[in-house]
Design an enzyme around this catalytic site. Structure first.
Site, PDB file in Angstrom:
ATOM      1  N   LYS A 185       0.829  -1.204   0.000  1.00  0.00           N
ATOM      2  CA  LYS A 185       0.000   0.000   0.000  1.00  0.00           C
ATOM      3  C   LYS A 185       0.870   1.264   0.000  1.00  0.00           C
ATOM      4  O   LYS A 185       2.048   1.220   0.350  1.00  0.00           O
ATOM      5  CB  LYS A 185      -0.930  -0.019   1.213  1.00  0.00           C
ATOM      6  CG  LYS A 185      -1.841  -1.262   1.278  1.00  0.00           C
ATOM      7  CD  LYS A 185      -2.716  -1.415   0.052  1.00  0.00           C
ATOM      8  CE  LYS A 185      -3.935  -2.283   0.239  1.00  0.00           C
ATOM      9  NZ  LYS A 185      -3.713  -3.748   0.288  1.00  0.00           N
TER      10      LYS A 185
HETATM   11  C1  LIG Z   1      -5.052  -4.594   0.904  1.00  0.00           C
HETATM   12  C2  LIG Z   1      -6.514  -4.636   0.802  1.00  0.00           C
HETATM   13  C3  LIG Z   1      -7.333  -5.139   1.825  1.00  0.00           C
HETATM   14  C4  LIG Z   1      -6.858  -5.877   3.030  1.00  0.00           C
HETATM   15  O1  LIG Z   1      -5.783  -5.416   3.654  1.00  0.00           O
HETATM   16  P1  LIG Z   1      -4.779  -6.371   4.437  1.00  0.00           P
HETATM   17  O2  LIG Z   1      -3.989  -5.364   5.203  1.00  0.00           O
HETATM   18  O3  LIG Z   1      -3.973  -7.108   3.420  1.00  0.00           O
HETATM   19  O4  LIG Z   1      -5.550  -7.271   5.318  1.00  0.00           O
HETATM   20  C5  LIG Z   1      -8.708  -5.037   1.680  1.00  0.00           C
HETATM   21  N1  LIG Z   1      -9.264  -4.504   0.605  1.00  0.00           N
HETATM   22  C6  LIG Z   1      -8.525  -4.032  -0.402  1.00  0.00           C
HETATM   23  C7  LIG Z   1      -9.213  -3.422  -1.581  1.00  0.00           C
HETATM   24  C8  LIG Z   1      -7.135  -4.102  -0.351  1.00  0.00           C
HETATM   25  O5  LIG Z   1      -6.421  -3.653  -1.387  1.00  0.00           O
END
Ligand SMILES: *Cc1c(COP(=O)(O)O)cnc(C)c1O
Length: 386
Positions: A185
């Site tokens: 992210k």
């Molecule tokens: C990354 C992501 C998640 C979940 O996040 P985690 O930290 O990996 O549990 C949920 N929804 C979307 C759209 C994501 O890109």
């Protein structure tokens, strides 16, 4: 000539200050949730205009707790999009509720708000939109629908840290807003997430839910009055987030500049290859709202003789990593077994089959973008149907 260096589709960026800050926490004698977490949460709260913020072990736990805070459980329906990381609908199933998938808008690739009203039933309790690649939905429309039908909104803003809607940060407005700090992210704590809440009562409940449902009263008073889990974020992760926040503005500027290069160079390459009639779909060209979490194209599969997997292989041979974000969730066995069909959301089905994530991360060079644009268009030209 040696092979060109491989460009992964994304790569996290941790500077020396971050490494030093982690080392300091490790040496401090307090490594799990403590003072650094409190500092990270109050810094995030400031970032989101003073709204309460609580952090969790990952984005999935954050969304699960958001649903619990909203009181969503068995018998409830939650409207969401089939084009997301499967965590979005898994957490809905996880609290015993039913995901109801609404088709996407082919331009934004987000849930089509025009189709939401049709999916509302007496059991609908919430809408869970996803801001794919960081591009938010029309927030005025979203909250107009939520208000009209008295629904909660749990925004899956996992990819949208730093994105805006009409000059306001995503998270600074709205109902419950969930972010992820997973390694890929824009802002990462390695793993982690945060939830923006409406008031202190919700924040207190979220705190309980992330630690076994524990309440404390006085020095040795302890009680458990709700079923909580073990979803706390550690000080090691929190300090990474504090350092990343300092770097975020420069990351964002770089991501936007790279995205501009993609638009320019892909169009230039298509033109010089004589492929202007090829329907390669580019993202919404927004330089105000999106944080450019990803740069995704939709391949013109009906105009070329190979499928997406083969395009990815060809790119890999050129030293270019790509990703798929995402196939329609309704095509997964768990969901098919519950009666969901990809054909119920035909736009999501098509885009889920043909969307491709190109590399985009702050440490990329302008030359990297040139190489990728040339490589991609070269492959489309080579395999173009006559
Ligand atoms: C990354 C992501 C998640 C979940 O996040 P985690 O930290 O990996 O549990 C949920 N929804 C979307 C759209 C994501 O890109």
């Amino acid at each position: 000539m040696s092979a060109p260096t491989f460009i992964p589709f994304t790569r996290p960026n941790f500077n020396q200050e971050t490494i030093d800050a982690v080392a300091e926490v490790l040496r401090s004698g307090w490594v799990t949730s403590g003072p650094k977490l409190a500092e990270f949460e109050s810094t995030l709260s400031e970032y989101f205009g003073g709204r309460p913020v609580r952090c969790f072990a990952n984005g999935t736990a954050t969304m699960k707790i958001a649903l619990q805070v909203a009181g969503i459980g068995p018998g409830d329906e939650v409207i969401t999009t089939p084009i997301s990381w499967v965590a979005t609908s898994n957490v809905i199933l996880g609290v015993g509720a039913k995901p109801v998938f609404v088709d996407i808008d082919p331009i934004t690739r987000n849930i089509d708000l025009n189709k939401v009203a049709n999916a509302i039933t007496p059991k609908t309790r919430a809408i869970m939109p996803v801001y794919l690649a960081g591009l938010p939905v029309d927030m005025d429309r979203l909250y107009a629908i939520a208000n009209q039908y008295k629904l909660r909104v749990i925004e899956d803003a996992a990819q949208a840290f730093g994105s805006q809607w009409q000059g306001k940060r995503i998270g600074s407005i709205g109902d419950l807003v969930s972010f992820s700090f997973q390694a890929n992210k824009n802002l990462s704590t390695v793993e982690g997430g945060c939830l923006v809440l409406n008031n202190e009562a919700e924040a207190k409940l979220a705190e309980k839910l992330r630690l076994q449902g524990l309440t404390r009263q006085g020095m040795d008073g302890m009680d458990v009055d709700v079923l909580g889990g073990k979803d706390n974020l550690t000080d090691v992760n929190a300090v990474i987030g504090l350092e990343q926040l300092k770097q975020l503005p420069s990351y964002q500027t770089r991501r936007a500049a790279l995205a501009r290069q993609y638009f320019d160079l892909i169009r230039t390459e298509l033109k010089s290859a004589g492929l202007e009639d090829l329907n390669l779909e580019l993202p919404v060209e927004s330089f105000t709202d999106t944080n450019w979490h990803m740069f995704q194209v939709v391949l013109p599969l009906d105009q070329i003789t190979i499928d997406r997997a083969q395009v990815m292989m060809e790119l890999k041979d050129l030293g270019i990593g790509t990703g798929v974000h995402y196939p329609a969730i309704t095509g997964f066995t768990l969901y098919k077994d519950q009666g969901y069909k990809t054909s119920d959301t035909p736009i999501a089905e098509r885009i889920g089959r043909s969307i491709l994530t190109l590399p985009l991360f702050p440490a990329m060079t302008d030359e990297d973008i040139g190489r990728i644009a040339k490589g991609l268009v070269g492959i489309l030209k080579k395999y173009r149907k006559n």
